[in-house]
Design an enzyme around this catalytic site. Structure first.
Site, PDB file in Angstrom:
ATOM      1  N   HIS A 131       0.868  -1.185   0.000  1.00 57.74           N
ATOM      2  CA  HIS A 131       0.000   0.000   0.000  1.00 57.74           C
ATOM      3  C   HIS A 131       0.907   1.238   0.000  1.00 57.74           C
ATOM      4  O   HIS A 131       2.032   1.185   0.515  1.00 57.74           O
ATOM      5  CB  HIS A 131      -0.835  -0.060   1.292  1.00 57.74           C
ATOM      6  CG  HIS A 131      -1.889   0.982   1.433  1.00 57.74           C
ATOM      7  ND1 HIS A 131      -1.619   2.274   1.833  1.00 57.74           N
ATOM      8  CD2 HIS A 131      -3.234   0.918   1.275  1.00 57.74           C
ATOM      9  CE1 HIS A 131      -2.758   2.954   1.904  1.00 57.74           C
ATOM     10  NE2 HIS A 131      -3.748   2.163   1.567  1.00 57.74           N
ATOM     11  N   ASP A 208       3.045  -4.391   8.140  1.00 61.07           N
ATOM     12  CA  ASP A 208       1.830  -3.597   7.977  1.00 61.07           C
ATOM     13  C   ASP A 208       0.655  -4.570   8.079  1.00 61.07           C
ATOM     14  O   ASP A 208       0.360  -5.298   7.130  1.00 61.07           O
ATOM     15  CB  ASP A 208       1.892  -2.898   6.611  1.00 61.07           C
ATOM     16  CG  ASP A 208       0.557  -2.287   6.198  1.00 61.07           C
ATOM     17  OD1 ASP A 208      -0.445  -2.464   6.926  1.00 61.07           O
ATOM     18  OD2 ASP A 208       0.517  -1.653   5.131  1.00 61.07           O
ATOM     19  N   GLN A 211      -4.545  -5.072   6.926  1.00 65.58           N
ATOM     20  CA  GLN A 211      -5.556  -5.964   6.327  1.00 65.58           C
ATOM     21  C   GLN A 211      -5.526  -7.364   6.921  1.00 65.58           C
ATOM     22  O   GLN A 211      -6.197  -8.255   6.408  1.00 65.58           O
ATOM     23  CB  GLN A 211      -5.341  -6.046   4.806  1.00 65.58           C
ATOM     24  CG  GLN A 211      -5.519  -4.745   4.076  1.00 65.58           C
ATOM     25  CD  GLN A 211      -6.952  -4.219   4.130  1.00 65.58           C
ATOM     26  OE1 GLN A 211      -7.899  -4.958   4.423  1.00 65.58           O
ATOM     27  NE2 GLN A 211      -7.126  -2.935   3.881  1.00 65.58           N
ATOM     28  N   LYS A 234     -10.413  -0.498  10.456  1.00 67.78           N
ATOM     29  CA  LYS A 234     -10.536  -1.698   9.605  1.00 67.78           C
ATOM     30  C   LYS A 234     -10.805  -2.931  10.461  1.00 67.78           C
ATOM     31  O   LYS A 234     -10.878  -4.044   9.973  1.00 67.78           O
ATOM     32  CB  LYS A 234      -9.251  -1.887   8.801  1.00 67.78           C
ATOM     33  CG  LYS A 234      -9.009  -0.758   7.793  1.00 67.78           C
ATOM     34  CD  LYS A 234      -7.759  -1.016   7.002  1.00 67.78           C
ATOM     35  CE  LYS A 234      -7.291   0.210   6.250  1.00 67.78           C
ATOM     36  NZ  LYS A 234      -8.104   0.567   5.090  1.00 67.78           N
ATOM     37  N   CYS A 372      -4.966   2.649  -3.486  1.00 68.36           N
ATOM     38  CA  CYS A 372      -3.704   3.138  -2.885  1.00 68.36           C
ATOM     39  C   CYS A 372      -2.581   2.130  -3.074  1.00 68.36           C
ATOM     40  O   CYS A 372      -1.756   1.917  -2.177  1.00 68.36           O
ATOM     41  CB  CYS A 372      -3.870   3.474  -1.411  1.00 68.36           C
ATOM     42  SG  CYS A 372      -4.960   4.852  -1.126  1.00 68.36           S
TER      43      CYS A 372
END
Ligand SMILES: Cc1ncc(COP(=O)(O)O)c(C=O)c1O
Length: 415
Positions: A131, A208, A211, A234, A372
């Site tokens: 991302h 990261d 997600q 999220k 993104c």
């Protein structure tokens, strides 16, 4: 993710959906089918109530007051930190920094760890599926201190090419920054293996997890990563709140990211000394309500059981993949063996924005665009995709609605 179907792990999906008031509405006269969960998730009543309670009854600043409301606010805020620690199995609460979201967490590490521990000529290794939030902060750092960004490629399925990754892990590599799950493709990255390789070469790793955390249980100690970042919104929590997990020994040796209230122990014009962890990294009034809401969402998820959530979503993803695979003219972008939560696709001869607009008219919320992740779009030779992204409250009948919706789009545009 390859999780075997287990009827014991079935979520009571009808009951779960009742926990999320926003799901029970009509959009353009049709029942809402919310499939934009990678962008942000809907909020359960437990989160809405926790935030509501804070503003109705406990609203106060934290850490600085002797009065009852401040004590309550502080207790709830620090209680939320405890919920985060348990949720990701961090060793202690000093390792849990509240930030605005994944983006701020990565910027914090780039700025504080990067500028204090990396030097000109050092390399930062990322993957080709990141991302923008896990690309641009490193580019900024490279411009500032002369480090070099190195990118490991992905294959046509959207999986990391491990030999190419290993080849790029050289004595110059000082930091690896990779997504746990790709937002554009759904690929689950081999982060355990990456951490193992990195640490064998004395390289630090930031993951990261934006997600990942909503789809399966994450144990930062089992992963062994040095930093882990995620966003509350999220994960069924409020916007504007997120978490940076960092190993205590590393956070201890890093300078503050921002200066201001709460992050100091003492201030004179001659010299300022900094507060202990985690407060050293939480300058200014924090997002108290956000942290409390995030804590409530994590407690809610723990109540459901992340294994149940994972099993339900794996089932949904397999069902949706099969269903979309049957539609002529539909090309799935991202077909990794290990996948979570995302069905990204393009339709022959139809622009994703047109597809998204028609689906919206049918009450189906999906995202269209580059997500993104422009380098991912470039890798697959498409300007954009339509992305349906799943959460624990989605159902097979919603995926049926999506498939019918796509057929409707094709009828309209391919006449
Ligand atoms: C993989 C990934 N990383 C980082 C981010 C940035 O998260 P936020 O905008 O909440 O900071 C996102 C958001 O879509 C994401 O999907």
């Amino acid at each position: 993710m390859t999780v075997k179907r287990n009827p014991v792990l079935d979520l009571e999906i009808t009951a779960v959906r009742k926990d999320f008031p926003a799901l029970d509405q009509r959009v353009h006269g049709k029942p809402l089918v919310y499939l934009d969960n990678a962008a942000t998730t809907q909020k359960p009543r437990a989160v809405i109530d926790a935030v509501d309670r804070f503003y109705r009854l406990d609203c106060s600043n934290v850490h600085r007051g002797v009065h009852e409301l401040s004590a309550r606010a502080t207790k709830a805020y620090e209680g939320a930190r405890g919920s985060v620690r348990r949720f990701i199995n961090a060793a202690n609460e000093r390792e849990i920094i509240f930030v605005r979201g994944t983006t701020e967490a990565i910027n914090l590490v780039a700025s504080s760890y990067g500028r204090s521990h990396l030097n000109a000529g050092d390399e930062i290794l990322i993957s080709a599926l990141e991302h923008h939030s896990n690309i641009v902060p490193w580019q900024l750092l490279c411009e500032q201190i002369g480090t070099r960004l190195v990118v490991a490629p992905i294959n046509d399925a959207g999986e990391l090419i491990q030999q190419e990754f290993e080849r790029r892990l050289t004595p110059k590599t000082k930091l690896i920054a990779v997504a746990h799950v790709s937002n554009a493709l759904g690929t689950v990255m081999p982060v355990r293996e990456i951490v193992r390789m990195a640490h064998a070469n004395n390289v630090k790793v930031i993951i990261d997890g934006a997600q990942a955390v909503s789809h399966f249980a994450v144990d930062v100690r089992e992963l062994g990563c040095d930093f882990y970042a995620f966003s509350g919104h999220k994960l069924f929590g409020p916007t504007g709140i997120g978490v940076l997990y960092g190993r205590e020994d590393l956070l201890d040796r890093m300078p503050p990211y921002q200066g201001g209230g709460d992050m100091i122990r003492s201030v004179t014009f001659e010299k300022t000394t900094y507060n202990d962890l985690p407060y050293k990294f939480e300058a200014g009034t924090p997002h108290v309500a956000g942290a409390i809401g995030l804590g409530a969402s994590l407690n809610y998820l723990s109540g459901l059981g992340m294994d149940q959530v994972t099993a339900h979503e794996c089932d949904l993803l397999a069902y949706g993949t099969n269903l979309l695979g049957l539609i002529p003219g539909l090309r799935l972008i991202g077909t990794a063996t290990e996948k979570a939560g995302v069905l990204s696709f393009v339709l022959e001869g139809i622009h994703p924005h047109d597809a998204g607009t028609v689906l919206d008219q049918l009450g189906i919320a999906v995202r269209t665009g580059h997500h993104c992740a422009q380098p991912v779009m470039a890798r697959f030779g498409v300007p954009a995709t339509t992305r349906a992204s799943l959460a624990l409250y989605n159902t097979k009948s919603e995926l049926d609605a999506l498939a019918h919706g796509i057929q409707r789009v094709q009828e309209l545009f391919n006449k």
